[in-house]
Write an enzyme that holds these catalytic residues in place. Structure first.
Site, PDB file in Angstrom:
ATOM      1  N   GLU A  25      42.778  41.799  49.885  1.00 20.90           N
ATOM      2  CA  GLU A  25      42.117  41.910  51.182  1.00 20.90           C
ATOM      3  C   GLU A  25      43.126  41.989  52.321  1.00 20.90           C
ATOM      4  OE1 GLU A  25      37.715  40.162  51.219  1.00 20.90           O
ATOM      5  OE2 GLU A  25      39.026  39.011  52.509  1.00 20.90           O
ATOM      6  N   HIS A  70      45.843  40.886  23.779  1.00 25.75           N
ATOM      7  CA  HIS A  70      44.974  41.482  22.761  1.00 25.75           C
ATOM      8  C   HIS A  70      43.894  42.353  23.393  1.00 25.75           C
ATOM      9  CE1 HIS A  70      46.815  38.937  19.614  1.00 25.75           C
ATOM     10  NE2 HIS A  70      47.085  38.202  20.679  1.00 25.75           N
ATOM     11  N   LYS A 118      28.477  46.348  53.198  1.00 27.31           N
ATOM     12  CA  LYS A 118      27.455  45.526  53.859  1.00 27.31           C
ATOM     13  C   LYS A 118      26.511  46.410  54.671  1.00 27.31           C
ATOM     14  CE  LYS A 118      30.309  41.441  54.514  1.00 27.31           C
ATOM     15  NZ  LYS A 118      31.036  40.683  55.511  1.00 27.31           N
TER      16      LYS A 118
END
Ligand code: PA5
Length: 444
Positions: free
Chosen positions: A288, A309, A423
């Site tokens: 961010e 793995h 948003k």
């Protein structure tokens, strides 16, 4: 005392390359220092360890004690910077199975985090899990308007009111938010909830050492004095303006040099499952802060040896745009000696007498060597052990390095304009008043 030691010998970066940044980082630090007390800048975290609000800190300890006494379950509601720091510290410093111990043995409430997704299943299952237990909640939101925690808080407030009645519910609701503004602050004032303040000049992802992180951390039984002490040591150590000795600057500089060499993805690797959420916190801090203007290192994380793995193949042999930063915990908290087995059907007797931590360290060393020879430079961050002081130091190390690194990159590390895009779309789709704009054409 320094509990963190940086090893850059697996990066291929020379001292000459690093020293070119000496003047730049000094200037960046001086600028941060200059504005650290400015209410309108988001640099309040810089001097926080030596200059935190002692009254608020005592209140955190007092209320944490009350919550520990009154609650079998503590629900922490928040997202992003209002969530990850607390979870990172709690999971680093408590048992992997802290929530699963029987009530009689556990010394702290079970701590659950919610409001960090919009999944109804998660909330329904958590409510089923809480059952009849005594509960307190801490809702954390700096803006006081974030959708995910707001929905969760509405649900848990009703849950508490139904269980205890409005007065006792209010006694069990703790709010951490802005000192003056936001819907949450308004509600807290109206209902007379106990509140904690997120300082104006500290943004979410830099707020773990404020009440945002400290209240849940203290409820978990972690010594927050020692945590702050570790951060204070770091504040002092990393104010050294010499690029030769300041490990924090060196980390910030080397990751930028690697970025210039097209290493655009940084993978934070740990060999200790307790650090999983520390990695999540780090990812948010760097993602961010730096991913802006079509620039920035993409922060990824792996838990090793687990992910050897799954992601190991890619790291060893995929596109060569990666570098790795390995957190090595030097001293394990506990250990297990591998015993000799008469039959040796599993062929493991070559390890008899060795400890699991010894094997883990060899796996780490072998992996570092393999990845480096496969073209993935490795930065090693050696930390002494998982204790409050070291984690406090590490938090500050990464915060300062992030601010310096973002400035080297040429972005503002303290804003997050990009998170508004989803948003706006979500609110438009949900028909929130004021968001009835035309749908952007994103499909061809
Ligand atoms: O770092 C940040 O600023 C963000 O990740 C915020 O912490 C996150 O969006 C939550 O915001 P708020 O605390 O306002 O609910």
């Amino acid at each position: 005392m320094q509990n963190i030691k940086l090893d850059l010998s697996y990066t291929g970066i020379t001292e000459k390359e690093i020293s070119k940044y000496a003047t730049k980082v000094k200037k960046i630090y001086n600028k941060l220092n200059e504005i650290s007390e400015d209410e309108n800048e988001f640099v309040g975290w810089l001097k926080l360890p030596s200059n935190y609000d002692k009254k608020e800190f005592s209140k955190i300890k007092k209320i944490a004690k009350k919550i520990r006494k009154e609650s079998e379950v503590f629900v922490v509601i928040g997202i992003g910077g209002s969530y990850l720091g607390a979870r990172a510290v709690i999971e680093s410093l408590t048992s992997n199975f802290a929530n699963m111990f029987p009530d009689k043995i556990r010394k702290s409430p079970q701590i659950f985090f919610v409001g960090n997704s919009i999944s109804p299943n998660y909330i329904n299952e958590l409510i089923d899990c809480i059952g009849n237990k005594d509960i307190s909640i801490n809702v954390i939101s700096k803006s006081g308007t974030t959708t995910e925690p707001a929905i969760a808080f509405r649900i848990f407030r009703e849950f508490l009111e139904n269980k205890y009645g409005a007065d006792e519910a209010a006694n069990r609701i703790y709010v951490t938010t802005d000192k003056k503004k936001g819907a949450l602050k308004e509600l807290a004032d109206q209902e007379e909830y106990e509140t904690f303040v997120i300082p104006d000049n500290i943004g979410g992802r830099f707020s773990v050492l404020t009440a945002v992180g400290l209240l849940p951390i203290a409820v978990a039984g972690i010594d927050i004095d020692k945590l702050m002490e570790g951060a204070k040591n770091a504040e002092c150590n990393y104010s050294d303006d010499s690029i030769k000795y300041n490990q924090c600057y060196r980390y910030a500089v080397v990751r930028n040099i690697l970025y210039q060499k097209d290493k655009t993805i940084e993978i934070l690797a740990n060999y200790e499952p307790k650090l999983h959420y520390f990695t999540e916190w780090w990812k948010q801090l760097y993602g961010e802060s730096e991913g802006k203007g079509h620039k920035g290192i993409f922060p990824a994380g792996v838990d090793l040896s687990t992910d050897l793995h799954s992601m190991g193949q890619y790291i060893q042999d995929g596109k060569r745009n990666l570098f790795e930063t390995v957190i090595n915990v030097e001293e394990t908290k506990t250990d297990i000696k591998i015993k000799r087995d008469e039959d040796n059907v599993d062929g493991l007797n070559f390890l008899a007498g060795k400890t699991m931590d010894y094997v883990n360290k060899k796996a780490m060393q072998g992996t570092i060597e393999a990845h480096v020879s496969g073209g993935v430079p490795n930065i090693i961050i050696n930390i002494k052990k998982l204790d409050e002081e070291t984690i406090g130091e590490l938090i500050y190390f990464f915060e300062l390095a992030c601010a310096v690194s973002g400035n080297i990159l040429g972005v503002n590390p303290f804003d997050q304009p990009g998170v508004e895009a989803y948003k706006n779309n979500m609110f438009r789709l949900l028909e929130k008043p004021g968001y009835e704009k035309e749908r952007p054409d994103v499909r061809s």
